[in-house]
Design a protein around this motif. Structure first.
Motif, short mmCIF file in Angstrom:
data_model
loop_
_atom_site.label_atom_id
_atom_site.label_comp_id
_atom_site.label_asym_id
_atom_site.label_seq_id
_atom_site.Cartn_x
_atom_site.Cartn_y
_atom_site.Cartn_z
N LEU A 142 -53.05 -64.16 36.27
CA LEU A 142 -51.75 -64.70 36.66
C LEU A 142 -51.48 -64.23 38.09
CD1 LEU A 142 -49.99 -63.78 33.33
CD2 LEU A 142 -50.29 -66.13 34.15
N ARG A 143 -51.13 -65.15 38.96
CA ARG A 143 -51.06 -64.82 40.38
C ARG A 143 -49.85 -64.00 40.78
NH1 ARG A 143 -50.83 -70.49 42.65
NH2 ARG A 143 -50.23 -70.92 40.50
N GLU A 144 -48.73 -64.20 40.06
CA GLU A 144 -47.49 -63.62 40.57
C GLU A 144 -46.50 -63.42 39.44
OE1 GLU A 144 -46.02 -65.33 44.30
OE2 GLU A 144 -44.05 -65.55 43.36
N ARG A 145 -45.76 -62.34 39.51
CA ARG A 145 -44.67 -62.13 38.56
C ARG A 145 -43.49 -63.01 38.98
NH1 ARG A 145 -40.56 -57.12 38.23
NH2 ARG A 145 -39.48 -57.74 36.32
N VAL A 146 -42.85 -63.63 37.98
CA VAL A 146 -41.69 -64.49 38.23
C VAL A 146 -40.53 -63.94 37.39
CG1 VAL A 146 -40.79 -66.84 38.20
CG2 VAL A 146 -43.22 -66.45 38.65
N PRO A 147 -39.80 -62.95 37.89
CA PRO A 147 -38.71 -62.36 37.10
C PRO A 147 -37.62 -63.38 36.81
CG PRO A 147 -39.29 -60.97 38.98
CD PRO A 147 -39.97 -62.29 39.19
N GLY A 148 -37.10 -63.34 35.59
CA GLY A 148 -36.11 -64.32 35.19
C GLY A 148 -34.86 -64.29 36.04
N VAL A 149 -34.34 -63.10 36.37
CA VAL A 149 -33.12 -63.01 37.16
C VAL A 149 -33.34 -63.58 38.56
CG1 VAL A 149 -33.57 -60.63 37.91
CG2 VAL A 149 -31.22 -61.52 37.89
N GLU A 150 -34.53 -63.38 39.12
CA GLU A 150 -34.81 -63.90 40.46
C GLU A 150 -35.03 -65.41 40.43
OE1 GLU A 150 -37.87 -61.56 42.33
OE2 GLU A 150 -36.89 -59.69 41.73
N LEU A 151 -35.62 -65.92 39.35
CA LEU A 151 -35.74 -67.37 39.22
C LEU A 151 -34.36 -68.00 39.05
CD1 LEU A 151 -37.37 -69.95 38.99
CD2 LEU A 151 -37.74 -69.44 36.56
N MET A 152 -33.51 -67.35 38.29
CA MET A 152 -32.14 -67.84 38.13
C MET A 152 -31.43 -67.93 39.48
SD MET A 152 -29.03 -66.20 35.89
CE MET A 152 -27.37 -66.86 36.03
N GLU A 153 -31.58 -66.89 40.30
CA GLU A 153 -30.96 -66.93 41.63
C GLU A 153 -31.57 -68.00 42.51
OE1 GLU A 153 -29.07 -63.87 43.71
OE2 GLU A 153 -30.00 -62.31 42.50
N ALA A 154 -32.88 -68.18 42.42
CA ALA A 154 -33.53 -69.23 43.22
C ALA A 154 -33.03 -70.61 42.81
CB ALA A 154 -35.05 -69.14 43.06
N ILE A 155 -32.83 -70.80 41.51
CA ILE A 155 -32.29 -72.08 41.03
C ILE A 155 -30.87 -72.26 41.55
CG2 ILE A 155 -31.56 -73.34 38.97
CD1 ILE A 155 -33.95 -72.02 37.50
N ALA A 156 -30.06 -71.19 41.52
CA ALA A 156 -28.69 -71.28 42.01
C ALA A 156 -28.66 -71.62 43.49
CB ALA A 156 -27.95 -69.97 41.74
N ALA A 157 -29.53 -71.01 44.28
CA ALA A 157 -29.58 -71.31 45.71
C ALA A 157 -29.91 -72.77 45.94
CB ALA A 157 -30.60 -70.40 46.40
N ARG A 158 -30.89 -73.27 45.19
CA ARG A 158 -31.27 -74.68 45.32
C ARG A 158 -30.15 -75.59 44.81
NH1 ARG A 158 -36.57 -76.89 45.30
NH2 ARG A 158 -36.41 -79.15 45.58
N ALA A 159 -29.47 -75.15 43.75
CA ALA A 159 -28.37 -75.95 43.19
C ALA A 159 -27.24 -76.12 44.20
CB ALA A 159 -27.85 -75.29 41.92
N ALA A 160 -26.97 -75.08 44.99
CA ALA A 160 -25.92 -75.19 46.01
C ALA A 160 -26.27 -76.25 47.04
CB ALA A 160 -25.71 -73.83 46.68
#
Length: 255
Positions: A85-103
């Motif tokens: 697996l190439r990279e860890r994708v923490p849930g809280v950081e994915l949530m924030e990335a989604i929020a940034a894109r959602a804005a």
């Protein structure tokens, strides 16, 4: 339609997608463009061990549209088992990335779960960080079946594009799998303690500890009661080593 499914790895028989943070976010965008219900799970060693003894949870992970690798233990296990697996994708950081894109994109978010008032505080944090973010609802509720009708009514009225559910694993993931076919929300994701982090109820580990893979230790020191949940981690390590050096292969589901 979303692009082809990303590569699948098997960690002790449990399905995990080999995605980076950027790829996971693009996958979310593709789900939203496609419409229809999609489920995202944030898989860590505790998920793997629970799924190996709980067929219902195992099946949720088998059917989820995206299982991101949340946890350094998964990356270690992937290397040992020949399932990289190439990279860890923490849930809280994915949530924030989604929020940034959602804005930017106007995606409508709903925060469900955690203790009363926590989702509201988490939403305010996200709004401050990402001006213009459309949060169309927050509610604590619970995963108890008797509460489902009222929660579903709220969600149907709010019509979110993305639903974050913080009931803790595996309850949040089982809840999403149970009700997503009725709700038809484009993206629903279990986020565990992410609302607590965003609301400031529970501090996150310093960045250096997160980057060193020691966030679990920080959380254990701050929340000693978590030792009961973390008892599975030594067993996870032993099972990975047994799968690699004992029986060989990637391990199989048990139970």
């Amino acid at each position: 339609m979303p692009r082809a499914e990303p590569p699948v790895r098997r960690i002790l028989g449990v399905r995990v997608h080999d995605v980076t943070m950027a790829e996971a976010l693009e996958r979310v965008a593709a789900f939203l463009a496609a419409g229809g219900p999609h489920q995202i799970c944030t898989v860590n060693p505790e998920f793997v061990m629970h799924a190996r003894r709980d067929p219902a949870f195992f099946q949720v992970l088998e059917q989820a549209d995206l299982n991101v690798p949340d946890g350094v233990g998964l990356l270690w296990a992937g290397r040992v088992l020949g399932q990289p697996l190439r990279e860890r994708v923490p849930g809280v950081e994915l949530m924030e990335a989604i929020a940034a894109r959602a804005a930017q994109e106007g995606w409508r978010l709903f925060l469900l779960g955690a203790a009363p008032g926590v989702a509201e505080r988490a939403a305010e944090t996200l709004r401050r960080r990402y001006p213009g973010l459309p949060v169309v609802g927050t509610f604590a509720g619970s995963p108890r079946p008797e509460e489902a009708p009222a929660i579903l009514a709220r969600l149907r009225q709010a019509r979110p594009d993305v639903l974050f559910v913080a009931y803790g694993a595996p309850r949040q993931d089982l809840w999403i799998a149970r009700y997503q076919p009725d709700l038809q929300i484009p993206v629903a994701m279990g986020v565990g303690g992410a609302f607590d982090f965003l609301a400031g109820v529970v501090p996150r580990a310093p960045r250096w500890m997160r980057e060193a893979g020691l966030e679990w230790l920080y959380r254990l020191l701050r929340q000693p009661w978590r030792w009961r949940r973390m008892r599975v981690l030594p067993r996870f390590v032993l099972d990975v080593l047994r799968a690699r050096y004992g029986r060989g292969g990637t391990g199989a589901r048990v139970g």
